[in-house]
Scaffold this active site. Structure first.
Site, PDB file in Angstrom:
ATOM      1  N   HIS A 238       0.830  -1.207   0.000  1.00 16.54           N
ATOM      2  CA  HIS A 238       0.000   0.000   0.000  1.00 16.54           C
ATOM      3  C   HIS A 238       0.870   1.265   0.000  1.00 16.54           C
ATOM      4  O   HIS A 238       0.778   2.117  -0.885  1.00 16.54           O
ATOM      5  CB  HIS A 238      -0.885   0.042   1.255  1.00 16.54           C
ATOM      6  CG  HIS A 238      -1.716  -1.172   1.478  1.00 16.54           C
ATOM      7  ND1 HIS A 238      -2.835  -1.451   0.740  1.00 16.54           N
ATOM      8  CD2 HIS A 238      -1.606  -2.187   2.389  1.00 16.54           C
ATOM      9  CE1 HIS A 238      -3.387  -2.569   1.180  1.00 16.54           C
ATOM     10  NE2 HIS A 238      -2.661  -3.041   2.175  1.00 16.54           N
TER      11      HIS A 238
HETATM   12  O1  RIB Z   1      -4.821  -0.171   4.891  1.00 17.19           O
HETATM   13  C1  RIB Z   1      -3.470  -0.109   4.572  1.00 17.19           C
HETATM   14  C2  RIB Z   1      -2.719   0.799   5.504  1.00 17.19           C
HETATM   15  O2  RIB Z   1      -2.847   0.343   6.826  1.00 17.19           O
HETATM   16  C3  RIB Z   1      -1.254   0.926   5.254  1.00 17.19           C
HETATM   17  O3  RIB Z   1      -0.826   2.228   5.569  1.00 17.19           O
HETATM   18  C4  RIB Z   1      -0.648  -0.119   6.141  1.00 17.19           C
HETATM   19  O4  RIB Z   1       0.550   0.303   6.756  1.00 17.19           O
HETATM   20  C5  RIB Z   1      -1.766  -0.519   7.085  1.00 17.19           C
HETATM   21  O5  RIB Z   1      -1.624  -0.900   8.311  1.00 17.19           O
END
Ligand code: RIB
Ligand code: CA
Length: 309
Positions: A238
């Site tokens: 992500h």
């Molecule tokens: O949903 C994805 C996000 O939350 C990212 O920033 C990752 O680090 C997570 O924990």
């Protein structure tokens, strides 16, 4: 010209890879500071983790400022069940050599924005948006100095921490609402985009075979045991999408949309409503990324990681 940036983060394995990509890209990015926030794990640990990643990259000239320890209104919820007890499970990294820089993250964001170059500062939040919201509320004079906010948060479809919400907007929905309402240009990477950026097992193996300590640590993090139901195709990346967008915007496509964040305490808490088809006739407040050229992204990411110690 180097783009001046601040990375606000809650490492977290995917945050760690994003930081490493930024450390490997200082020929293009002017990384002014890393600011930490409570999210994947409590803020003492996200701060230690940012320092550990900084040590890994031998990037000790970049200050790390510890930030908010809890969301604006709701109680903190963390994600050790995904990231492991220390948030960087699998990295095999020692405790940090140094300490956080003096000054709260929010003060640092305010000071850096006030001292910004003419083209302003790009803020790159990779966790809950608490620090940014506090900075904007405490010092609204900095808003004109915010060139853009490139954010990982929200979802056009299903959430990941709840059926409706993505983790970062869920953890601090009130802060997310402040940021999406701040009036500055926003590039939004929700789950609809970031779940296209899944590092495959073959790509992760290539990172492990780079022969540097960074590759070994990243391989360990991305192959750690994870709870069922999080996908077996590989590891979602992500947060690295945010840094990749700064470096290679041609790999991404999106649309200007009006986006709101649900702040109520019910099942929709943290849900982002994205008016993809312009039904609400509201002025767009974000450029919402919808497609990612993932194979090219990972080729370039691996090339950059290879340049680190
Ligand atoms: O949903 C994805 C996000 O939350 C990212 O920033 C990752 O680090 C997570 O924990
Ligand atoms: Ca994160």
């Amino acid at each position: 010209m180097h783009e001046a940036i601040v990375i606000d983060t809650d490492p977290g394995q995917d945050d760690a890879v994003a930081l490493l990509l930024a450390f490997a890209s200082r020929d293009v990015l002017d990384l002014k500071a890393i600011t930490t926030v409570a999210g994947n794990v409590p803020v003492a640990q996200t701060t230690a983790n940012a320092l550990r990643i900084r040590d890994l990259a031998h990037a000790d000239s970049i200050p790390v400022h510890r930030g908010a320890d809890a969301p604006l209104v709701v109680a903190l919820e963390t994600a050790e069940f995904v990231c492991g007890p220390d948030g960087l499970d699998g990295a095999g990294l020692p405790a940090p050599a140094g300490e956080a820089a003096p000054g709260h993250a929010v003060e640092a964001i305010i000071a850096i924005c006030r001292a910004a170059p003419d083209d302003g500062i790009t803020l790159c939040p990779l966790g809950p948006l608490t620090n940014l919201a506090l900075a904007f509320r405490l010092a609204p004079d900095i808003l004109p100095k915010v060139r853009r906010i490139v954010v990982m948060g929200g979802a056009i479809g299903l959430g990941n921490i709840t059926p409706a919400a993505e983790f970062n907007t869920y953890v601090d929905p009130h802060a997310a609402a402040v940021v999406f309402g701040c009036g500055r240009p926003i590039v939004m990477f929700g789950l609809g985009a970031t779940l296209q950026a899944i590092a495959s097992h073959a790509q992760i193996a290539r990172i492990g075979a780079l022969g540097n300590v960074t590759g070994k640590a990243v391989h360990g993090m991305l192959t750690r045991p994870r709870p069922g139901g999080l996908g077996s195709d590989g590891h979602p990346m992500h947060d690295p999408c945010i840094i990749a967008f700064l470096l290679w915007p041609e790999l991404f496509e999106g649309r200007d949309c009006f986006v709101t964040v649900e702040t109520g305490e019910g099942l929709l808490r943290g849900r982002t409503t994205i008016d993809w088809n312009g039904r609400l006739k509201r002025e767009p407040n974000a450029h919402v990324i919808a497609s990612v050229k993932a194979p090219e992204l990972f080729e370039r990411l691996i090339e950059r990681l290879a340049t680190l110690p």
